[in-house]
Design a protein around this motif. Structure first.
Motif, PDB file in Angstrom:
ATOM      1  N   CYS A  11       0.858  -1.200   0.000  1.00  0.00           N
ATOM      2  CA  CYS A  11       0.000   0.000   0.000  1.00  0.00           C
ATOM      3  C   CYS A  11       0.888   1.243   0.000  1.00  0.00           C
ATOM      4  N   LEU A  32      -3.124  -5.943   0.978  1.00  0.00           N
ATOM      5  CA  LEU A  32      -2.279  -6.601   1.979  1.00  0.00           C
ATOM      6  C   LEU A  32      -1.030  -5.746   2.227  1.00  0.00           C
ATOM      7  N   PHE A 140       1.681  -0.190 -13.924  1.00  0.00           N
ATOM      8  CA  PHE A 140       1.007   1.118 -13.849  1.00  0.00           C
ATOM      9  C   PHE A 140       2.059   2.212 -13.674  1.00  0.00           C
ATOM     10  N   THR A 238      13.844   2.951  -5.309  1.00  0.00           N
ATOM     11  CA  THR A 238      13.252   2.157  -6.391  1.00  0.00           C
ATOM     12  C   THR A 238      14.102   2.274  -7.662  1.00  0.00           C
ATOM     13  N   LYS A 273       9.649  10.577  -0.576  1.00  0.00           N
ATOM     14  CA  LYS A 273       9.136   9.698   0.489  1.00  0.00           C
ATOM     15  C   LYS A 273       9.916   9.830   1.784  1.00  0.00           C
TER      16      LYS A 273
END
Ligand code: CAA
Ligand code: NAD
Length: 282
Positions: A11, A32, A140, A238, A273
């Motif tokens: 999430c 989850l 996506f 990432t 982030k």
């Protein structure tokens, strides 16, 4: 093949956006996460995004009605009834393998497994499961609620029926699907990643400042974000994981991590982030 219920794993930036898109399209969604606090953080972002869309009149239902279709869990067994399960955890092969092995034990035999990986071979992920013909990539783009594209990726083992069901599912989510085969980075990251890494190399060589390189690409090419704003937006952690996978696949320097990227990740500067990347967000 009817997809009626959706599972999402992770999430974070992407999983929360995918869950939002699926709930907005009318699917019941269960997400989850490793810990409840990550579900709370992700769903707070979804609520903010839905409120923005409601303000602009771009959703036909109330944010509460859409939100009510979203449930969170920290127990993998709760995904047992999902028709499609889309994994969006960190870009790391052993972690993803572990997740698919756990999922294989609880998911329905005919459930479709999908990965939102940016760069990892779909075939390599599929190999951790017992359903090669029902495994695809659904890639996506960030931010999912706004970006119109989804890459639908097939392996040599994916069945035609599953592939077309995934294309149809992408369309139902309001995205434009493009079909692509399993090659590291697929279409977009094959082209985008070398560009982003070249921007870092240009900066390392003193070609221009971070702000000037960003301005140049925004105003000179009409890109919505300059490369450093986009790197921070995607997450430097990432991006760094992606360079490992793509360099391993192609063995070409253009996919290798520039030293500055490595050092920033080692320092814990992951971009927006964490509040610090090429820019400060505190
Ligand atoms: N939900 C709802 N609304 C949102 C939103 C969200 N998640 N994020 C932004 N918005 C809204 C903003 O609030 C703003 O609304 P107002 O006009 O009312 O102020 C509007 O959208 C426009 O946003 P901004 O003014 O902040 O910025 P913008 O005009 O630059 O648009 C953007 C934002 C669509 C993200 C645009 O900058 C863009 O397209 N950037 C490039 C993104 C991109 O390249 N993504 C791909 C990354 S690579 C990837 O995803 C693949 C991978 O594997 C790594
Ligand atoms: P993120 O770090 O924002 O989120 C990952 C989430 O996964 C975290 O919330 C974490 O708690 C959760 N997680 C980790 N291990 C887990 C587990 N075992 N079980 C359940 N949840 C777990 O990362 P992200 O940017 O959302 O990226 C997720 C995936 O999507 C990666 O494969 C990435 O390459 C891909 N992707 C990222 C972008 C992007 O722009 N960031 C775009 C497209 C695809």
């Amino acid at each position: 093949m009817q997809i009626k219920s959706v599972g999402v794993i992770g999430c974070g930036l992407m999983g929360s956006g995918i869950a939002q898109a699926a709930a907005t399209a009318g699917f019941p969604v269960i997400v989850l996460e490793a810990e409840q606090r990550f579900l709370d953080r992700g769903f707070t972002g979804v609520e903010r995004s839905l409120a923005k869309f409601a303000e602009k009149g771009t959703i036909t239902e109330s944010p509460d009605a859409i939100r009510a279709r979203l449930k969170g869990t920290t127990n993998v067994e709760d995904l047992a009834d999902c028709d499609i399960i889309i994994e969006a955890i960190l870009e790391n092969v052993p972690e993803k393998h572990k997740m698919y092995a756990a999922l294989e034990k609880v998911a329905k035999p005919d459930a479709i497994f999908a990965s939102n990986t940016s760069s990892i071979s779909i075939t390599e992920l599929m190999a951790a499961t017992k359903r090669p013909e029902r495994f695809i990539g659904l890639h996506f783009f960030n931010p999912v609620p706004l970006m119109k594209l989804v890459e639908v990726i097939r392996t040599i083992a994916t069945s035609d029926e599953v592939f077309e069901a995934a294309v149809d599912f992408g369309t139902k989510l309001g995205k434009v699907p493009v079909r692509t085969k399993d090659s590291s980075g697929f279409i977009v990251n094959r082209l985008l990643v070398p560009y982003l890494l070249d921007a870092i190399r240009a900066y390392e060589e003193g070609v221009g400042s971070i702000v000037d390189i960003d301005q140049a690409m925004k105003l000179g090419c009409g890109y919505p974000m300059g490369p450093f704003t986009l790197l921070d937006f995607v997450g430097l952690d990432t991006c760094y994981y992606i360079t490992h996978v793509m360099f391993d696949e192609f063995r070409e320097k253009r996919f290798a991590a520039p030293p500055l990227l490595k050092r920033m990740v080692l320092a814990g500067w992951y971009g927006r982030k964490t509040g610090k990347g090429f820019y400060d967000y505190t």
